[in-house]
Structure formats: C-alpha cells, structure tokens
Enzyme design. Structure first.
Site, short mmCIF file in Angstrom:
data_model
loop_
_atom_site.label_atom_id
_atom_site.label_comp_id
_atom_site.label_asym_id
_atom_site.label_seq_id
_atom_site.Cartn_x
_atom_site.Cartn_y
_atom_site.Cartn_z
N THR A 78 0.92 -1.15 0.16
CA THR A 78 -0.02 0.07 0.16
C THR A 78 0.87 1.27 -0.13
OG1 THR A 78 -0.29 -0.11 2.34
CG2 THR A 78 -1.78 -1.29 1.08
N LYS A 130 3.84 -6.96 3.83
CA LYS A 130 3.67 -5.46 3.56
C LYS A 130 3.35 -4.79 4.88
CE LYS A 130 0.26 -3.39 3.31
NZ LYS A 130 -0.47 -2.59 4.18
N THR A 190 -2.84 -2.90 7.77
CA THR A 190 -1.58 -2.81 7.92
C THR A 190 -0.69 -3.87 7.59
OG1 THR A 190 -2.03 -1.41 9.78
CG2 THR A 190 0.15 -2.27 9.82
N GLU A 221 7.53 5.17 6.71
CA GLU A 221 7.51 6.19 6.08
C GLU A 221 7.65 7.42 7.33
OE1 GLU A 221 4.15 5.53 4.29
OE2 GLU A 221 4.84 5.28 2.12
#
Lengths: 387, 387
Positions: free
Chosen positions: B146, B169, B180, B260
């Site tokens: 994602t 992921k 998530t 991130e």
C-alpha cells in the site's frame, strides 16, 4: 488576583536569574492564617521529583504556611543531592518567612536531570519573600510559567463569605519533560483537614486528571490547596466542592487551550458503558492514538482510526459488542452499528473544538477526557529544539 | 522469489483496478500440495476486519489451498456486508482455482470503513488466477503493497532439503488506518498441523510482535504460514523454528526500515528485570512515548523523558527501584542510579540505528522492542493527507 483573591494570603514573583531574558522565574505564596490547612494531589509517576517527595510529607503532616515555586529546573532525576536541595529550599523558606520549615512546600518545574543552582535558589527565595503582598497573586501566576504563552488564573466565591483563588502552569502537558503541571489553590474558608484532602482528590480526578494531552505523565505534577479560614466562615462541603470544581475546570481548560502546537481541543466521550472506569480507560486509549490525533489535525473525520483504537481495549476492562458501536464526530454519526454511517465529510472539523462521541450500547455509564491534536508544531517543539 | 521459493507453490499479482496508476493491487498464492497445512496469527484487536474472521475459521479447520490478498480496501468496519463480501471472495477463489472454498484464505489491506467494489474483486481474482506461476512470488510481493516504498521478501533453506519463503507489506505500521501488516509465509517442509501453529505463534511473538512503531494495533494484521510438504522432508522442529525466525526477523526489520516518515530505527531494551513480561511492558511503554520519539527525531539524548516514561509502569507489572536505574543511549550511560550520569551529548544520535538500554538492577530477565521516531513526515503522512 489568583491566589491572593481569598483573604489572608500574600504572594509574589520575580526574576531571580533561573531563566534568561528577565522572565520571572520564582513565586512564593504565604498563608497568614489563622488556619494552615493543606491538601495535595501529586503525580502517580514512580519516578517523581525531589520536591514531590518533600511535599507529600508536608501534606501528610497536615499543615502548610508557605509554598515556593521555581521554574527552569524540575529537580527531577537528581538523586540524593536533589532531595537535599529541596529540603534546603524548604528550610530557607521557613527561616526567611519566619514560619516552621516543616510547613513549607516546594514545587519545581523545568528541565529534568540537572542539578539546581542552589546559591541562586536561596538568594531568590530571599528576594521574592521581600516583595510579598496581598496584591501579589498575578505576579506569582506569571513567575511559575515555563513554555506557557500566558498565565492561568481563576477564582470563585460563596455568598456565605469565603473565596477560592488559583493559578496554574503547564503548556497543555505537551512538554512534560519541562515537568509540567503545577497548580496552587487558596481559600479563606474554614475546614476540617480530612475533608479538604478528600474534596481536592475528587475534584482533581474530574478536572485536571481528565486532561490527556499526550499521554505522558510528568515527574512533577502537583496540585496544592491551602486553606486559612480567614473568612471566619465554615464552608458547606457540597458548595465548596462545586466552587472548587468550577475553578479547577476553568484552569484545566486554560491549560488545554494553551497547549502549544495544538490546533484542536478534543473531547472524547464514551457513553453507554458498563462502568465509568471502563469508559474512562477507553476514552484515554483513543486520546492517546497518534493516528486519531493526526487525523483531527488534518480535519479528517477518519472514524476507522477511532474504532480500531477502541478495539484495543481489553474485554474485561470494557465489555461491548463492536457491531453495536456508534461514533459521532461533531454531531455527525459517521459510524453506525460498527459499520458505515453518514458521510464523514459532513462533519466540520474546522473549529478548534472537536467532540468525538462513542456510544457503546452496553450500559448506562459514561466518561470523557480532553486531549489535543498532534501537529507539526508538537514535533517541532518537542523534537527540533534540543534541551 | 518470496513465496514461490519453496517447491509446490504458485503465485501471481496484477493490477485489477483497485488502485490508481496501474499499481498492482491483488495477489494470489496457491498451494499445489501434497499437504495443505496452515497456521495463522491475527490481530488481537476486538475490532477486526471481515477477512480476519474468515481466516480464523479456515486456520481452525487446519487446511488451506490458496490465499488472495487485495490492497486499497481493508474490508474493516463494514459490518454484515463486509462478512458476506469476504466469504464471496473465498468462494470465488475456490471455484476459480478448482480447490475447496473452505480452504481459501482472504486478506484485505487498505482504507477502513468503505464497502468493497465486489465486481472488481471477483473479476480481479479471475485475472490474477490466470497468471499464476512458480516464478510469481515477486509479482505477488509487489501487489500486496500500500504505502510501502518497496517490496519485502525473505527466504531460508535447510541442508536437509526444505525451504521457507515469505512476503510482507506494511509501512512500518506507521499508517495502520491503511490496515496494515500482511505477511504470507510458505514452506515445502512436511509437518504435523498442531506443531505448525505453535511454532508460528512463538516466532511471531519474538519478531513481528516486537515492532511497535506507533502503538496502534491494526484491524487487519495477519501472518499466514502455508506448508505443503513438497520437499518430502519432515522438518526438524528446532531447525525449522530457527529458520522461520530468521525469515520473520528479516521481514520485520524490512518493515521497520520502510517506516515512512521515520528517521531512526530504535531498539529499546530493558535488562535486569524480574520477568520478561514486565520488561516487555516497560519497553513498549517507552516506545509509545511521543516525547521520547520526538527527542530521538531531534537527535536529543533527553534521558529524563525515558526515565519519566519508565516511571509510569505500575509496580506490580515491573518491580524496580527508580534510584537504581541506569540508562544508556548508543553506549553512553546518560543516567546512573536514577540520577545524572555521563554528559548526554557524548551520545551520537546521528546514525539511523539508535539503541536505548535501560538496566533496572532488579532481576535477570530482559526484553526489547523496535520502534521508530516521531517526525514531521509522520504527521504529514497521517494528518495532512485526507483519506
């Protein structure tokens, strides 16, 4: 007027050299009697600052004649030396004011893990003590601030003749490494000591303890109440509790409103719970979610984050059926029966005040906390400045 | 190679129209047998997504022939319709692949609280199924992403002839509203079903469950392990556990590294504790402090925030004497015996890796978690983008 609004209290504040730029950095409040009642509620952090330990002992003895508050240094994580320093401040305050040292309280707020500059502290006590007056409440309220942008004071009075005054500091608990919330309350009502402590505890639980800005519990949080009976009026306990709650709620909302970096004051209310304790646990859990807090900052009614966070509350703490839960944001029911509700974008998140309501349909009890959103300024204040 | 590294697995991934810009958004992994062993570890969130409920039932039955993973939509907080949709995906997967539908697993990841676009889902399953191959592992690893910036795969093998492959992921769990972490592991070792589940649980507890990026627990977190025995070799359980731990630790660190917004990978280790559970609780408590996380972002060795956070751990969870605690940051003992230690600015926080060690001197046990710092990018990703 703050702490000198009731009769029989003197206060003062001055720059004694702890902070730069001539910012006032030390305050003293003196109780002129005839009673010397005291109550105190302190941080539950196991790592508590030296002055907290000292104040607990004073409160346990039940009499207080004065309190000194310094900003810039929290005297926390300073070991045996810190305890000696706090005791030396109390001793010096007593000698300077001519009151028993064992009735002297000390509050410190500022950076953790640095030794106090004791020559400055002791000279400062003398300097501030020399300027005490019955008009000194505002000067004192100014001198206890750290990262706050404005002083916080409140007051209330009874038709029967007594008054309550108070001052608070703490930038919305957004910078608790600057060790954080200090509140000094005064009253000239007359009291039994035991009822004073119980009343303060109850009121703090429903006001200051409902602030949950960033979930971090300070080493120094302290709420003190001094009662001197100078009005000559014995307070009706129910009325006193109501007025004290008024003052504390007012100060608590001032703390929240001055949360540096915050763009939203957020109320999180859990309804339809089996117990108040469970509802409060859930409200705090949601208040501590960085995903919820960043969504509110972004004016994004992202209710999935609220429900997901609610789901982390253990079942024995708060029984509920996730498929029964409704969530509303500023009056819009964005989640109904655990699923998709009204269009979330009908919820206007542009005002500073944001109200999140979770209806569990699992009982009759409710509870709330206030929190702040998580913003760039929060990261900037707490991350970009090295201390 | 990821999930097709072991023998007897086919996989594939493609863009089926769930995400924009032709990003691949659906993956399928098919087990060719001869065994169909399956183990699964799922989120403990009470608000769990529809596919998590479905997968729990499949795992309880003990056999799995295939798994489909879609990104873009988590099928969470979607109520009865969501459960029907997840079941329809499993049914269609079984029919398309010619395997029993009750042996089909479904994983969804993406936004919470939106209904699935079922025509696209069902057509997508047919499209991806048509392209399955024994070389399709990398395409599958790409299609489950994602907000990740890169695919995450790992593998290991035994000299005795069996292999393990895996894909994961999750952008460091920094955006769990995008719900998530999905991990699919495959092995061609041969197994008793019961030992498979116990082994996976143990390994997940010590790898993925030690990631605590932002303290938010997703509605969709899923780790699946498929075992087909195609190597013809019965695995030695100890060796298998060691290799599986290797693969999972590798994937976990890739998840952390791709967080991130994070500038630091932070290990928080508690030593000298009475129990592992207490140490783990304390490590998680510190990992969830926004004040600690912003300090690390600011390269600021502000140890008072660590100690203050440690002090919030209840005594019955972790007995220790605050005046005995040492804290070191990247090897510098910044706090000694609960007080001031070495000059904190000797601690170099410029590397991405940051190691915080808390020595309680209260026992022989230890535990650690990994977390990320709290940065402007975190606020930006989770606040500035409305979803």
């Amino acid at each position: 007027m703050s702490v000198t609004f009731p009769q029989g209290f003197e206060a003062g504040g001055a720059h004694v050299g702890l902070r730069g730029k001539l910012h006032p950095d030390m305050a003293i409040v003196k109780n002129l009697g005839p009673e010397y009642g005291v109550a105190g509620v302190f941080t539950s952090n196991r790592v508590f600052a030296a002055p907290v330990g000292l104040d607990r002992e004073v409160v346990a003895r039940g009499k207080a004649a004065a309190v000194v508050v310094n900003s810039a240094n929290a005297n926390a994580c300073t070991g045996q030396q810190g305890r000696k320093d706090a005791a030396a401040m109390a001793t010096h305050l007593g000698e300077t004011l001519g009151v028993p040292s064992e009735e002297c309280l000390v509050c410190s707020t500022g950076i953790i893990g640095r030794a106090l500059d004791m020559p400055k502290m002791l000279a400062g006590i003398e300097q501030v003590a020399a300027g005490l007056s019955e008009e000194g409440g505002d000067a004192a309220a100014e001198a206890i601030l750290t990262t706050d942008t404005k002083p916080k004071t409140a007051r209330a009075q009874s038709a029967t003749g007594w008054k309550i005054g108070g001052m608070a500091k703490g930038a919305g608990m957004l910078a608790p490494a600057l060790a954080t919330m200090i509140v000094v309350l005064t009253t000239d009502a007359s009291f039994e000591a035991a009822s004073l402590q119980a009343t303060l505890k109850e009121v703090v639980d429903e006001t200051f303890n409902r602030l949950d800005s960033d979930g971090c519990m300070s080493t120094n949080d302290t709420v003190l109440l001094l009662a001197n009976g100078a009005s000559g009026v014995k307070a009706d306990l129910d009325e006193f509790k109501t007025k004290l709650q008024e003052v504390c709620q007012n100060l608590a909302l001032q703390l929240l409103g001055d949360a540096e970096g915050a763009h939203h004051d957020v109320e999180i209310r859990i309804k339809g719970a089996a117990t108040v304790e469970g509802a409060l646990f859930a409200a705090r859990t949601i208040a501590r979610s960085n995903l919820v807090k960043t969504a509110i900052y972004g004016n994004d009614p992202n209710w999935g984050r609220i429900l997901s966070q609610l789901g982390t509350v253990p079942e024995d703490v708060l029984p509920f059926d996730p498929s029964e839960v409704d969530v509303s944001i500023n009056g819009v029911t964005v989640c109904r029966a655990g699923g998709i509700g009204e269009n979330p974008y009908l919820a206007d998140l542009s005002p500073r005040e944001c109200r999140i309501l979770v209806e569990l349909h699992a009982g009759e009890e409710e509870a709330f906390v206030w929190t702040s959103d998580l913003t760039h300024e929060y990261v900037h204040i707490n991350g970009d400045y090295t201390t």
